[in-house]
Design a protein around this motif. Structure first.
Motif, mmCIF file in Angstrom:
data_model
loop_
_atom_site.group_PDB
_atom_site.id
_atom_site.type_symbol
_atom_site.label_atom_id
_atom_site.label_comp_id
_atom_site.label_asym_id
_atom_site.label_seq_id
_atom_site.Cartn_x
_atom_site.Cartn_y
_atom_site.Cartn_z
ATOM 1 N N THR A 173 2.019 13.978 6.681
ATOM 2 C CA THR A 173 1.701 13.797 8.093
ATOM 3 C C THR A 173 0.660 14.846 8.445
ATOM 4 N N GLN A 174 0.234 14.835 9.712
ATOM 5 C CA GLN A 174 -0.869 15.733 10.072
ATOM 6 C C GLN A 174 -0.523 17.202 9.813
ATOM 7 N N VAL A 175 0.747 17.583 9.994
ATOM 8 C CA VAL A 175 1.112 18.997 9.800
ATOM 9 C C VAL A 175 1.013 19.422 8.333
ATOM 10 N N ASP A 176 1.012 18.452 7.413
ATOM 11 C CA ASP A 176 0.825 18.803 6.005
ATOM 12 C C ASP A 176 -0.648 19.080 5.691
ATOM 13 N N GLY A 177 -1.500 18.669 6.601
ATOM 14 C CA GLY A 177 -2.928 18.884 6.404
ATOM 15 C C GLY A 177 -3.347 20.250 6.913
ATOM 16 N N MET A 178 -4.586 20.603 6.630
ATOM 17 C CA MET A 178 -5.134 21.879 7.076
ATOM 18 C C MET A 178 -6.341 21.575 7.975
ATOM 19 N N ARG A 179 -6.385 22.245 9.140
ATOM 20 C CA ARG A 179 -7.536 22.019 10.011
ATOM 21 C C ARG A 179 -8.742 22.687 9.373
ATOM 22 N N TYR A 180 -9.611 21.878 8.803
ATOM 23 C CA TYR A 180 -10.741 22.387 8.027
ATOM 24 C C TYR A 180 -11.869 22.875 8.938
ATOM 25 N N ALA A 181 -12.074 22.144 10.039
ATOM 26 C CA ALA A 181 -13.133 22.526 10.986
ATOM 27 C C ALA A 181 -12.737 22.018 12.363
ATOM 28 N N THR A 182 -13.206 22.685 13.402
ATOM 29 C CA THR A 182 -12.825 22.316 14.763
ATOM 30 C C THR A 182 -14.054 22.201 15.666
ATOM 31 N N GLY A 183 -13.791 21.820 16.931
ATOM 32 C CA GLY A 183 -14.889 21.714 17.892
ATOM 33 C C GLY A 183 -15.770 20.498 17.658
ATOM 34 N N ILE A 184 -15.169 19.450 17.076
ATOM 35 C CA ILE A 184 -15.926 18.226 16.778
ATOM 36 C C ILE A 184 -15.385 17.112 17.669
ATOM 37 N N ARG A 185 -16.181 16.643 18.604
ATOM 38 C CA ARG A 185 -15.697 15.648 19.572
ATOM 39 C C ARG A 185 -15.252 14.382 18.868
ATOM 40 N N ALA A 195 0.838 -1.199 0.000
ATOM 41 C CA ALA A 195 0.000 0.000 0.000
ATOM 42 C C ALA A 195 0.872 1.249 0.000
ATOM 43 N N GLU A 196 0.350 2.295 -0.628
ATOM 44 C CA GLU A 196 1.033 3.596 -0.640
ATOM 45 C C GLU A 196 0.486 4.416 0.539
ATOM 46 N N MET A 197 1.386 4.910 1.407
ATOM 47 C CA MET A 197 0.932 5.652 2.583
ATOM 48 C C MET A 197 0.633 7.101 2.191
ATOM 49 N N ILE A 198 -0.596 7.514 2.403
ATOM 50 C CA ILE A 198 -0.994 8.881 2.040
ATOM 51 C C ILE A 198 -0.788 9.825 3.235
ATOM 52 N N VAL A 199 -1.290 9.445 4.398
ATOM 53 C CA VAL A 199 -1.044 10.221 5.629
ATOM 54 C C VAL A 199 -0.609 9.240 6.708
ATOM 55 N N GLU A 200 0.489 9.560 7.387
ATOM 56 C CA GLU A 200 1.012 8.668 8.423
ATOM 57 C C GLU A 200 1.211 9.430 9.725
ATOM 58 N N GLY A 201 1.356 8.666 10.795
ATOM 59 C CA GLY A 201 1.813 9.233 12.056
ATOM 60 C C GLY A 201 0.766 9.923 12.897
ATOM 61 N N PHE A 202 -0.531 9.598 12.697
ATOM 62 C CA PHE A 202 -1.536 10.142 13.608
ATOM 63 C C PHE A 202 -1.263 9.587 15.009
ATOM 64 N N PRO A 203 -1.245 10.456 16.037
ATOM 65 C CA PRO A 203 -1.067 9.923 17.386
ATOM 66 C C PRO A 203 -2.270 9.061 17.762
ATOM 67 N N ASN A 204 -2.014 7.920 18.357
ATOM 68 C CA ASN A 204 -3.118 7.037 18.741
ATOM 69 C C ASN A 204 -3.305 7.057 20.245
ATOM 70 N N LYS A 205 -4.365 7.709 20.676
ATOM 71 C CA LYS A 205 -4.666 7.797 22.102
ATOM 72 C C LYS A 205 -5.839 6.886 22.473
ATOM 73 N N ARG A 206 -6.125 5.933 21.641
ATOM 74 C CA ARG A 206 -7.186 4.940 21.864
ATOM 75 C C ARG A 206 -8.596 5.524 21.809
ATOM 76 N N GLN A 207 -8.942 6.429 22.726
ATOM 77 C CA GLN A 207 -10.296 6.987 22.716
ATOM 78 C C GLN A 207 -10.529 7.748 21.416
ATOM 79 N N HIS A 208 -11.583 7.406 20.688
ATOM 80 C CA HIS A 208 -11.964 8.134 19.475
ATOM 81 C C HIS A 208 -10.809 8.199 18.470
ATOM 82 N N SER A 209 -10.086 7.099 18.340
ATOM 83 C CA SER A 209 -8.887 7.127 17.501
ATOM 84 C C SER A 209 -9.137 6.656 16.066
ATOM 85 N N ALA A 210 -10.327 6.170 15.764
ATOM 86 C CA ALA A 210 -10.614 5.729 14.394
ATOM 87 C C ALA A 210 -10.535 6.927 13.444
#
Lengths: 136, 426
Positions: free
Chosen positions: B209-221, B137-152
């Motif tokens: 990685t996440q820093v290459d992304g843009m926070r499109y919307a916030t305040g979403i649990r 597989a080709e990795m598109i985004v890697e390295g999301f921190p996994n804190k278990r809760q709501h990590s999907a």
């Protein structure tokens, strides 16, 4: 109209629920009350847990094992479980702010209900476990 | 008695949306058919497409009918499975596992590629003609921190080459001490820097990685239900609301109120939107967003932080997937609407658990809600009341649409199942 019918059905179901909770295991005493106040929201009133999210306590290995197992879960929360070994997504907070007596009552309730037969623990057991974690 | 009345009022308020489109939902008193275990809106028919496939989550269907299912736990060592019905009887007769040694929730098809999300990364393969994808597989985004809760990491795509990823907050209400009674909420909530929102990435660029992304919307649990509305050209989500109002604030919320609150919120999410977590929640009885008790709220005071939802669904139903149908097979009044799968509650105890259904929301081409939502598929949990979630036979966890207009519904319970639902006309 449809919404009202649905709501009525839901309310009817709620009333059944209250009766159910009262009839269940009336012999847990204070341990049961403490369990219901502190644990049941996540582990459920029947100890059934939530698949993939919170472990069930029914026929639990810890609740049938060494005296320290359940006590450590209450004192430390998820930190008592080695990293990467849990199949459950929600994290459990430490309940170390509860008294040794209350933790003993909860642990005893869990170890003697939900089809578990690990037996009761004492406040002294909790004190000893708490002390053993103090230096860590 | 007062409590019952209140509950009825609350439920009615939750469902009070302008009535225009006339769509019939599942008849509430209809029996649950034994062969499929689910009952459907009139005109639809279900088959059990696949059974025993494992902890099925989100799905994607290729134009030639292969159904790709993400698995939350590896099944015999594989984190996904490809299914195909070669003889057209509505039941998959080919089953090919893939994603060895992995597990995840997100699955999608975009621009000739099959995308799959583990909790820490999103990858893709060239979409095969049939069967499972092959090769590395080709990795598109890697390295999301996994804190278990709501990590999907559920995701969706727009039509301009962007990948939108839900990065759930590893938290209930951004309390200083995680899920601990009496612990106040942090303000500003530092979790929102890296979590609790939707981030946008380039769908076609490897190695982000996440820093290459843009926070499109916030305040979403946590928005397990996320999809691009192709008709309105906008992002929509349904959020999992907070838990445990009664456990943490027993003097402020009764068990009944805690079972009903907060509402599960359905939103249109524009770039830069703030949905409002963790500062406020939605109570259908109160105008505006209610200030969270961790932030000084008393169950009545409101806050201007965050936007109003399009629909406030009943509390704790747990929206787990969102689907805007794209084919023209459905009845005309359903083609621009949305399906939402609610996997069902755990946080209504000691009251009966609820949800465990797929609903349909009528919407117009501009993406505005145009009528009352209805239950599209029900009965998943079995005959109720369900007092403890483990007793729910099935919990709908994923939705997908085939090129032929069939709607697929997944469940991770009882060994895992996928239903195929087809429209047969009135």
């Amino acid at each position: 109209m449809k919404a009202n019918k649905f709501a009525a059905a839901l309310v009817a179901a709620s009333l059944t629920g209250a009766a159910y909770a009262q009839d269940e295991e009336a012999d847990g005493g204070t341990g049961q009350a403490l369990y219901e106040a502190n644990c049941a929201a996540c582990h459920q009133y029947d100890g059934g847990g939530v698949p993939m999210m919170q472990p069930e306590l029914i026929l639990s290995e810890k609740a049938n094992g060494d005296i320290g197992g359940v006590i450590d879960m209450i004192l430390l929360g998820s930190a008592a479980v080695p990293a990467g070994t849990s199949g459950y997504s929600n994290e459990m907070p430490p309940f170390d702010y509860l008294s040794d007596e209350d933790i003993a009552l909860i642990a005893s309730y869990v170890r003697t209900h939900f089809e578990n037969s690990g037996g009761a623990v004492t406040a002294d057991d909790v004190r000893a476990r708490r002390a053993s974690h103090a230096g860590q | 008695m007062k409590r019952q009345l209140l509950a009825i009022l609350m439920m009615s308020a939750a469902m009070a949306v302008p009535a225009q489109a006339d769509i019939t939902g599942v008849a509430e008193d209809a029996p649950i058919p034994a062969d499929t275990g689910i009952k459907l809106a009139p005109g639809f028919r279900a088959t059990v497409f696949a059974d025993g496939i494992g902890a099925a989550r989100h799905m994607a269907v290729s134009d030639n009918g292969w159904v790709y299912v993400a698995l939350m736990k590896p099944e015999e060592g594989f984190g996904a499975v490809a299914l195909y019905d070669s003889d057209g009887d509505g039941k998959a007769d080919e089953r090919v596992p893939f994603a060895r040694g992995m597990s995840g929730t997100g699955m999608g098809i975009n621009d000739g590629h099959l995308y799959f999300a583990e909790d820490e990364r999103i990858m893709r393969w060239p979409l095969p003609e049939g069967g499972a994808p092959e090769g590395e597989a080709e990795m598109i985004v890697e390295g999301f921190p996994n804190k278990r809760q709501h990590s999907a990491k559920p995701f969706t795509f727009d039509s301009d080459g962007h990948l939108y990823v839900n990065i759930g907050a590893p938290s209930n209400a951004c309390m200083e001490k995680m899920r601990t009674k009496g612990s106040p909420g942090m303000d500003p909530c530092p979790i929102l820097e890296e979590f609790g929102g939707v981030w946008r990435f380039d769908a076609d660029k490897a190695g982000q990685t996440q820093v290459d992304g843009m926070r499109y919307a916030t305040g979403i649990r946590n928005a397990m239900a996320i999809d691009w509305n192709p008709h309105a050209g906008a992002l929509y989500i349904a959020q999992h609301g907070r838990d445990q109002l009664n456990s943490f604030f027993p003097d402020m919320y009764t068990e009944q109120q805690s079972a009903e609150l907060p509402a599960e919120e359905f939103h249109r999410v524009e770039e830069g939107a703030d949905i409002g977590w963790p500062y406020g929640y939605v109570d259908p009885d109160i105008e505006g967003r209610v200030l969270m008790p961790e932030y000084g709220g008393d169950g009545k005071a409101t806050t201007d932080r965050g936007q109003e939802p399009l629909i406030a669904f009943p509390g704790h139903w747990a929206p787990n997937d969102l689907l805007f149908p794209r084919s023209e097979v459905l009845p005309a009044e359903m083609r621009t609407g949305a399906f939402i799968a609610f996997h069902g509650s755990w946080n209504r105890a000691p009251k009966p658990q609820a949800g465990y259904r797929v609903v349909f929301v009528p919407m117009d081409e501009a993406g505005a809600v145009s009528g009352d939502w209805v239950t599209f598929a029900d009965g998943f949990a079995g005959e109720g009341p369900i007092m403890s979630p483990r007793n729910a036979k099935h919990r709908p966890t994923g939705l997908a649409e085939g090129a032929d207009g069939a709607i697929y519904i997944s469940s991770l319970m009882s060994g895992g199942r996928v239903w195929k639902v087809v429209y047969e006309g009135q």
